[in-house]
Design a protein around this motif. Structure first.
Motif, PDB file in Angstrom:
ATOM      1  N   VAL A 196       0.867  -1.182   0.000  1.00  9.68           N
ATOM      2  CA  VAL A 196       0.000   0.000   0.000  1.00  9.68           C
ATOM      3  C   VAL A 196       0.898   1.223   0.000  1.00  9.68           C
ATOM      4  CG1 VAL A 196      -1.837   1.238   1.193  1.00  9.68           C
ATOM      5  CG2 VAL A 196      -1.740  -1.273   1.309  1.00  9.68           C
ATOM      6  N   ASP A 197       0.754   2.097  -1.017  1.00  6.42           N
ATOM      7  CA  ASP A 197       1.611   3.277  -1.056  1.00  6.42           C
ATOM      8  C   ASP A 197       1.068   4.369  -0.149  1.00  6.42           C
ATOM      9  OD1 ASP A 197      -0.443   4.590  -2.375  1.00  6.42           O
ATOM     10  OD2 ASP A 197       0.544   4.621  -4.324  1.00  6.42           O
ATOM     11  N   GLU A 198       1.771   5.499  -0.117  1.00  8.75           N
ATOM     12  CA  GLU A 198       1.426   6.560   0.828  1.00  8.75           C
ATOM     13  C   GLU A 198       0.086   7.210   0.529  1.00  8.75           C
ATOM     14  OE1 GLU A 198       3.802   8.164  -2.586  1.00  8.75           O
ATOM     15  OE2 GLU A 198       3.970   6.476  -1.190  1.00  8.75           O
ATOM     16  N   GLN A 199      -0.438   7.031  -0.682  1.00  6.31           N
ATOM     17  CA  GLN A 199      -1.734   7.606  -1.047  1.00  6.31           C
ATOM     18  C   GLN A 199      -2.886   6.623  -0.877  1.00  6.31           C
ATOM     19  OE1 GLN A 199      -0.482   8.866  -5.061  1.00  6.31           O
ATOM     20  NE2 GLN A 199      -0.827  10.985  -4.388  1.00  6.31           N
ATOM     21  N   GLY A 200      -2.576   5.425  -0.423  1.00 10.62           N
ATOM     22  CA  GLY A 200      -3.624   4.452  -0.192  1.00 10.62           C
ATOM     23  C   GLY A 200      -3.929   3.551  -1.372  1.00 10.62           C
ATOM     24  N   TYR A 201      -3.108   3.594  -2.424  1.00  9.93           N
ATOM     25  CA  TYR A 201      -3.309   2.702  -3.570  1.00  9.93           C
ATOM     26  C   TYR A 201      -2.713   1.320  -3.270  1.00  9.93           C
ATOM     27  CZ  TYR A 201      -4.445   6.819  -6.405  1.00  9.93           C
ATOM     28  OH  TYR A 201      -5.033   7.952  -6.911  1.00  9.93           O
ATOM     29  N   ILE A 202      -3.390   0.287  -3.733  1.00  9.54           N
ATOM     30  CA  ILE A 202      -2.880  -1.079  -3.603  1.00  9.54           C
ATOM     31  C   ILE A 202      -2.009  -1.378  -4.822  1.00  9.54           C
ATOM     32  CG2 ILE A 202      -3.483  -3.492  -3.276  1.00  9.54           C
ATOM     33  CD1 ILE A 202      -4.469  -1.701  -1.041  1.00  9.54           C
ATOM     34  N   ILE A 203      -0.725  -1.585  -4.600  1.00  9.96           N
ATOM     35  CA  ILE A 203       0.212  -1.843  -5.694  1.00  9.96           C
ATOM     36  C   ILE A 203       0.472  -3.344  -5.783  1.00  9.96           C
ATOM     37  CG2 ILE A 203       2.466  -1.306  -6.653  1.00  9.96           C
ATOM     38  CD1 ILE A 203       0.532   1.080  -6.367  1.00  9.96           C
ATOM     39  N   LEU A 204       0.087  -3.917  -6.918  1.00  6.62           N
ATOM     40  CA  LEU A 204       0.276  -5.353  -7.145  1.00  6.62           C
ATOM     41  C   LEU A 204       1.477  -5.569  -8.058  1.00  6.62           C
ATOM     42  CD1 LEU A 204      -3.408  -6.534  -7.813  1.00  6.62           C
ATOM     43  CD2 LEU A 204      -2.187  -6.386  -5.637  1.00  6.62           C
ATOM     44  N   PRO A 205       2.414  -6.427  -7.678  1.00  8.47           N
ATOM     45  CA  PRO A 205       3.560  -6.728  -8.551  1.00  8.47           C
ATOM     46  C   PRO A 205       3.101  -7.457  -9.804  1.00  8.47           C
ATOM     47  CG  PRO A 205       3.947  -7.432  -6.281  1.00  8.47           C
ATOM     48  CD  PRO A 205       2.498  -7.115  -6.382  1.00  8.47           C
ATOM     49  N   MET A 213      -0.156  -2.637 -14.837  1.00 14.57           N
ATOM     50  CA  MET A 213      -0.967  -1.554 -14.290  1.00 14.57           C
ATOM     51  C   MET A 213      -1.362  -0.642 -15.446  1.00 14.57           C
ATOM     52  SD  MET A 213      -0.008   1.550 -11.644  1.00 14.57           S
ATOM     53  CE  MET A 213       0.372   0.477 -10.251  1.00 14.57           C
ATOM     54  N   ILE A 214      -2.649  -0.327 -15.528  1.00 16.28           N
ATOM     55  CA  ILE A 214      -3.143   0.497 -16.625  1.00 16.28           C
ATOM     56  C   ILE A 214      -3.250   1.962 -16.236  1.00 16.28           C
ATOM     57  CG2 ILE A 214      -5.105   0.911 -18.163  1.00 16.28           C
ATOM     58  CD1 ILE A 214      -5.706  -2.040 -18.083  1.00 16.28           C
ATOM     59  N   HIS A 215      -3.751   2.208 -15.028  1.00 12.76           N
ATOM     60  CA  HIS A 215      -4.042   3.607 -14.683  1.00 12.76           C
ATOM     61  C   HIS A 215      -4.224   3.755 -13.181  1.00 12.76           C
ATOM     62  CE1 HIS A 215      -5.632   7.651 -15.016  1.00 12.76           C
ATOM     63  NE2 HIS A 215      -6.771   7.304 -14.460  1.00 12.76           N
ATOM     64  N   LYS A 216      -3.769   4.885 -12.670  1.00 12.43           N
ATOM     65  CA  LYS A 216      -4.054   5.289 -11.303  1.00 12.43           C
ATOM     66  C   LYS A 216      -5.059   6.427 -11.359  1.00 12.43           C
ATOM     67  CE  LYS A 216      -0.304   4.502  -7.979  1.00 12.43           C
ATOM     68  NZ  LYS A 216       0.726   5.194  -7.176  1.00 12.43           N
ATOM     69  N   GLY A 217      -6.287   6.165 -10.943  1.00 14.20           N
ATOM     70  CA  GLY A 217      -7.308   7.195 -10.951  1.00 14.20           C
ATOM     71  C   GLY A 217      -7.455   7.844  -9.593  1.00 14.20           C
ATOM     72  N   ALA A 218      -8.397   8.762  -9.496  1.00 13.95           N
ATOM     73  CA  ALA A 218      -8.620   9.448  -8.229  1.00 13.95           C
ATOM     74  C   ALA A 218      -9.168   8.496  -7.177  1.00 13.95           C
ATOM     75  CB  ALA A 218      -9.589  10.612  -8.438  1.00 13.95           C
ATOM     76  N   GLN A 219      -9.896   7.485  -7.619  1.00 10.17           N
ATOM     77  CA  GLN A 219     -10.580   6.590  -6.692  1.00 10.17           C
ATOM     78  C   GLN A 219      -9.891   5.247  -6.534  1.00 10.17           C
ATOM     79  OE1 GLN A 219     -14.525   5.600  -8.009  1.00 10.17           O
ATOM     80  NE2 GLN A 219     -14.701   3.866  -6.643  1.00 10.17           N
ATOM     81  N   ILE A 256      -9.136  -1.782  -8.145  1.00  8.75           N
ATOM     82  CA  ILE A 256      -8.972  -1.906  -6.694  1.00  8.75           C
ATOM     83  C   ILE A 256      -9.044  -0.519  -6.067  1.00  8.75           C
ATOM     84  CG2 ILE A 256      -7.567  -2.850  -4.838  1.00  8.75           C
ATOM     85  CD1 ILE A 256      -6.051  -4.463  -6.911  1.00  8.75           C
ATOM     86  N   ALA A 257      -9.986  -0.330  -5.164  1.00 14.70           N
ATOM     87  CA  ALA A 257     -10.186   0.971  -4.535  1.00 14.70           C
ATOM     88  C   ALA A 257      -9.040   1.311  -3.589  1.00 14.70           C
ATOM     89  CB  ALA A 257     -11.512   0.988  -3.774  1.00 14.70           C
ATOM     90  N   ARG A 258      -8.790   2.591  -3.427  1.00 18.70           N
ATOM     91  CA  ARG A 258      -7.844   3.046  -2.409  1.00 18.70           C
ATOM     92  C   ARG A 258      -8.385   2.657  -1.035  1.00 18.70           C
ATOM     93  NH1 ARG A 258      -6.903   9.239  -4.137  1.00 18.70           N
ATOM     94  NH2 ARG A 258      -5.573   9.254  -2.250  1.00 18.70           N
ATOM     95  N   ILE A 259      -7.506   2.520  -0.077  1.00 15.83           N
ATOM     96  CA  ILE A 259      -7.899   1.927   1.197  1.00 15.83           C
ATOM     97  C   ILE A 259      -8.738   2.859   2.071  1.00 15.83           C
ATOM     98  CG2 ILE A 259      -5.898   0.410   1.240  1.00 15.83           C
ATOM     99  CD1 ILE A 259      -4.634   2.341   3.257  1.00 15.83           C
ATOM    100  N   GLN A 260      -8.735   4.171   1.784  1.00  9.96           N
ATOM    101  CA  GLN A 260      -9.507   5.090   2.622  1.00  9.96           C
ATOM    102  C   GLN A 260     -10.993   4.742   2.567  1.00  9.96           C
ATOM    103  OE1 GLN A 260      -7.139   5.896   0.529  1.00  9.96           O
ATOM    104  NE2 GLN A 260      -5.766   7.464   1.360  1.00  9.96           N
ATOM    105  N   ARG A 261     -11.664   4.942   3.665  1.00  6.12           N
ATOM    106  CA  ARG A 261     -13.056   4.539   3.788  1.00  6.12           C
ATOM    107  C   ARG A 261     -13.937   5.182   2.714  1.00  6.12           C
ATOM    108  NH1 ARG A 261     -17.087   2.553   6.864  1.00  6.12           N
ATOM    109  NH2 ARG A 261     -18.994   3.767   7.086  1.00  6.12           N
TER     110      ARG A 261
END
Length: 459
Positions: free
Chosen positions: A54-63, A76-82, A101-106
């Motif tokens: 999980v990076d500092e912005q809450g994205y789940i990074i899959l190898p 990885m295709i795209h990092k969106g706002a959500q 995969i959603a960012r981890i924030q609620r």
């Protein structure tokens, strides 16, 4: 023969047998040991478990190569706002899919949960609206959606033309698809809220069959906040935080049609101020303020429907302004009146941005306007700075003296296609009439699906 001589002789024989008579056996032995070491390390790395992070912005990074629920991560295709978007494939069938995969924030987890529900709802309505939702599961305690994969988006299709645009014949096919979606959405009181070229996908073997994706901003019965929708497709009522409806999707359709044919976005601002200026130029708001009656020489507002376009910079002495519009009272429920000597339609463009309001008005509305860039330090509401903002249309407006619908007619002609079959001035007038109807400032007059299909362009 002593021990040393025997050892040397034996070593030489072994080297000759192992390395084919190489003259420098020790060097070759060292190289082989290094090679074996690297192979072993590579094998250990391949066999070692690869875990997401999980990076500092809450994205789940899959190898790349990571396997989850029998699906292998391809890229990885795209990092969106959500969320972050991956291409994955089934290990058994090799079939490609999209994994979101959603960012981890609620907040983003709740958005994706709602999006899951929207996909299920739309699939019950029709299989021709959105990609199929294959399944949903959890990765690193984050909600993930596995979706049917389409080859390219409308944005990528446009890029394949080097942004020269697509012919009007294709515009008709796409327009019919847009109208179909708007019809279904209106029936179910559904608002997508983020219609743009990137969110429409297709397969190259059926380029007229579009599917819409990304329902993170969608809502039923208008319960969402659209203040931060994509600037290129944001309707005036979204920017100025006025009441919204399903017509915001119609506005976005008009912007997309213009962009698909001309190869350029209709609105391409760097921020809210630039967008406000372009809206005033393209929609000709110099003569028709939002939600006002052009036939009247006064604008009546109420506390619940206050027009943000009438809010101006903080000025402790508003009567010192030379603006034709004067603040008549601190109570915004009272009308702001035009002098009888100056008809509404002759009001200069700049006067729509610079009417002064005092500090009390700013305190009342600062929470709303802060979302558009205002703050206590600047003591300035967005519309004050709009007149000074750069716009790509400044020079064109200056040279042609065209605004509003006439400006659209001027800009929408694509010289790459002009005078080709189906691209005469009559067709362009009909296309411009459709686009103007879709981006109409008055939401009551803005085209919906029915007006689209009844337009002359679609005959």
């Amino acid at each position: 023969m002593n021990d040393i001589s025997m050892y040397t002789s034996l070593t030489q024989k072994m080297n000759m047998n192992l390395f084919g008579g190489v003259k420098r056996p020790l060097t070759q032995l060292t190289l082989n040991i290094t090679h074996v070491y690297h192979n072993v390390q590579k094998r250990l790395q391949e066999e070692a478990p690869i875990e997401p992070l999980v990076d500092e912005q809450g994205y789940i990074i899959l190898p790349i190569g990571y396997v989850t629920y029998n699906y292998v991560v391809v890229q990885m295709i795209h990092k969106g706002a959500q969320a972050v978007i991956y291409e994955v494939k089934n290990r058994d069938t090799n079939q490609a899919y999209i994994l979101k995969i959603a960012r981890i924030q609620r907040y983003f987890q709740l958005q994706t949960q709602a999006e899951h529900s929207f996909y299920n709802l739309l699939q019950q309505i029709s299989s021709q609206i959105a990609p199929e939702l294959i399944q949903s599961f959890s990765i690193q305690n984050s909600r993930a959606l596995l979706l049917q994969k389409f080859e390219i988006s409308l944005k990528q299709l446009l890029q394949l033309t080097n942004n020269r645009g697509l012919p009007l014949q294709y515009m008709k096919l796409v327009t019919a698809q847009f109208a179909h979606l708007l019809n279904l959405f209106q029936q179910f009181n559904f608002i997508h809220g983020d219609m743009r070229l990137e969110n429409f996908v297709l397969n190259t073997d059926s380029p007229a069959e579009l599917r819409i994706i990304d329902f993170g901003c969608s809502t039923i019965n208008n319960t969402a906040n659209y203040a931060h929708a994509h600037l290129w497709y944001r309707a005036p009522e979204q920017l100025f935080l006025l009441p919204i409806s399903h017509k915001i999707d119609s506005f976005a359709v008009g912007c997309m049609l213009y962009e698909l044919h001309t190869g350029k976005p209709l609105f391409c601002p760097n921020g809210e101020f630039q967008l406000a200026k372009q809206l005033f130029q393209i929609l000709d708001l110099s003569s028709t303020p939002l939600y006002s009656n052009p036939a009247s020489n006064s604008i009546t507002t109420s506390h619940s429907t206050t027009n943000p376009l009438q809010s101006r910079s903080i000025d402790q002495n508003p009567t010192s302004s030379k603006s034709h519009l004067q603040s008549r009272s601190l109570d915004t429920s009272l009308p702001l009146q035009y002098p009888d000597s100056l008809p509404l339609q002759n009001t200069p463009l700049i006067n729509q941005f610079t009417n002064p309001f005092n500090a009390l008005d700013f305190e009342r509305f600062k929470a709303i306007f802060r979302t558009c860039g205002s703050n206590e330090h600047s003591k300035t509401l967005p519309t004050k700075e709009t007149a000074e903002e750069f716009s790509v249309y400044d020079q064109i407006v200056k040279e042609t003296r065209k605004t509003g619908k006439e400006l659209i007619k001027y800009l929408i002609v694509n010289k790459e296609f002009l005078n080709q079959s189906g691209h005469g001035m009559l067709e362009y007038e009909q296309f411009a009439e459709l686009v103007n109807g879709l981006i109409e400032n008055d939401v009551n007059k803005r085209f919906g699906w029915k007006e689209i299909m009844e337009s002359k362009f679609m005959e």
